[in-house]
Design a protein around this motif. Structure first.
Motif, short mmCIF file in Angstrom:
data_model
loop_
_atom_site.label_atom_id
_atom_site.label_comp_id
_atom_site.label_asym_id
_atom_site.label_seq_id
_atom_site.Cartn_x
_atom_site.Cartn_y
_atom_site.Cartn_z
N LEU A 134 -14.59 58.06 -5.98
CA LEU A 134 -13.32 58.79 -5.90
C LEU A 134 -13.03 59.16 -4.45
CD1 LEU A 134 -13.91 61.19 -8.92
CD2 LEU A 134 -12.65 59.03 -8.91
N ILE A 135 -11.74 59.24 -4.14
CA ILE A 135 -11.27 59.56 -2.80
C ILE A 135 -10.28 60.71 -2.92
CG2 ILE A 135 -10.03 58.64 -0.78
CD1 ILE A 135 -10.76 55.79 -2.11
N ILE A 136 -10.34 61.63 -1.98
CA ILE A 136 -9.37 62.73 -1.95
C ILE A 136 -8.60 62.61 -0.64
CG2 ILE A 136 -9.02 65.23 -1.89
CD1 ILE A 136 -11.67 65.48 -3.44
N THR A 137 -7.26 62.65 -0.77
CA THR A 137 -6.41 62.61 0.42
C THR A 137 -5.50 63.82 0.44
OG1 THR A 137 -4.67 61.31 -0.67
CG2 THR A 137 -6.41 60.08 0.51
N LEU A 138 -5.00 64.12 1.63
CA LEU A 138 -4.02 65.19 1.80
C LEU A 138 -2.64 64.60 1.63
CD1 LEU A 138 -3.69 68.21 2.72
CD2 LEU A 138 -3.29 67.29 5.01
N ARG A 139 -1.80 65.26 0.85
CA ARG A 139 -0.42 64.81 0.65
C ARG A 139 0.48 65.54 1.65
NH1 ARG A 139 3.24 64.93 -4.81
NH2 ARG A 139 5.23 65.10 -3.74
N HIS A 168 -14.31 64.82 -13.69
CA HIS A 168 -13.82 66.02 -14.38
C HIS A 168 -14.06 67.28 -13.53
CE1 HIS A 168 -12.69 68.71 -17.60
NE2 HIS A 168 -13.82 69.37 -17.40
N LEU A 169 -15.23 67.41 -13.01
CA LEU A 169 -15.59 68.56 -12.18
C LEU A 169 -14.73 68.61 -10.91
CD1 LEU A 169 -17.60 70.93 -12.01
CD2 LEU A 169 -19.17 69.38 -10.85
N TRP A 213 -7.88 59.82 -5.97
CA TRP A 213 -7.78 58.37 -6.15
C TRP A 213 -9.11 57.81 -6.64
CZ3 TRP A 213 -3.17 56.03 -4.34
CH2 TRP A 213 -2.36 56.82 -3.52
N ARG A 214 -9.04 56.64 -7.25
CA ARG A 214 -10.24 55.87 -7.57
C ARG A 214 -10.20 54.60 -6.73
NH1 ARG A 214 -9.89 55.23 -12.97
NH2 ARG A 214 -8.59 53.39 -12.67
N LEU A 242 -4.10 55.86 -7.99
CA LEU A 242 -3.84 57.31 -7.99
C LEU A 242 -4.15 57.86 -9.37
CD1 LEU A 242 -2.78 59.85 -6.56
CD2 LEU A 242 -0.48 59.21 -7.35
N LEU A 243 -5.04 58.85 -9.42
CA LEU A 243 -5.43 59.47 -10.68
C LEU A 243 -4.67 60.76 -10.95
CD1 LEU A 243 -9.31 58.96 -10.46
CD2 LEU A 243 -7.63 57.54 -11.68
#
Length: 179
Positions: free
Chosen positions: A4-9, A49-50, A155-156, A165-166
């Motif tokens: 999983l990836i986390i981005t800033l919008r 989930h977490l 994101w995955r 995008l999840l």
């Protein structure tokens, strides 16, 4: 499971400007994405989930904040990026990093970096000469811009380099404005 990836919008106007730069400079065959600021690069998919729960919690207690998209810099010898600067951004990154550690989410060495340099990648995986030329152009043309951070995206990472995008997590005031 895929990471999983986390981005800033960022606000739509800034994202459009940055995506136009990425479209211009990033190798077309490798460019699967619009512009983005990656917060975390490879969180375990088994913890989705977490992670979603924590992102919902954090964004529901924060309001949008300003970041500066500032000076271009060389990403090694084969790419160019723009610095992204904000004390709120640094605090948010630390808060999430601490949460992942508390929850014992396995982090890669790239993600377990408390002194992360936030940036927007404009170009990557090109030859040294191409990167040098791009950096020169960017330094001559780029003027720092203020942008609004509106939330976080989860994101995955898919095999082949594409991202799915999840979930989109808007900061509290952005959620209220959309209702």
């Amino acid at each position: 499971m895929q990471p999983l990836i986390i981005t800033l919008r960022l606000d739509a106007a800034t994202e459009a400007i940055l995506t136009a730069l990425r479209t211009r400079y990033f190798p077309r065959q490798l460019n699967h994405l619009s512009s983005h600021i990656t917060f975390f690069h490879a969180l375990p998919g088994t913890s989705q989930h977490l992670i979603s729960h924590q992102l919902q919690h954090v964004t529901s207690t924060m309001t949008a904040f300003t970041v500066q998209v500032s000076s271009p810099f060389a990403m090694g010898r084969k790419g160019v990026a723009l610095n992204v600067v904000s004390s709120d951004l640094s605090s948010l990154h630390k808060q999430l990093l601490d949460a992942w550690k508390t929850e014992k989410i396995e982090l890669t060495s790239q993600d377990d970096n408390a002194k992360k340099r936030a940036h927007v990648t404009v170009q990557n995986k090109v030859g040294e000469e191409v990167a040098r030329k791009t950096l020169g152009e960017m330094k001559a043309q780029w003027e720092p811009k203020m942008a609004t951070a509106e939330g976080l995206r989860l994101w995955r990472y898919e095999q082949g380099g594409e991202w799915t995008l999840l979930e989109d997590f808007l900061f509290q005031d952005r959620n209220l404005a959309r209702q």
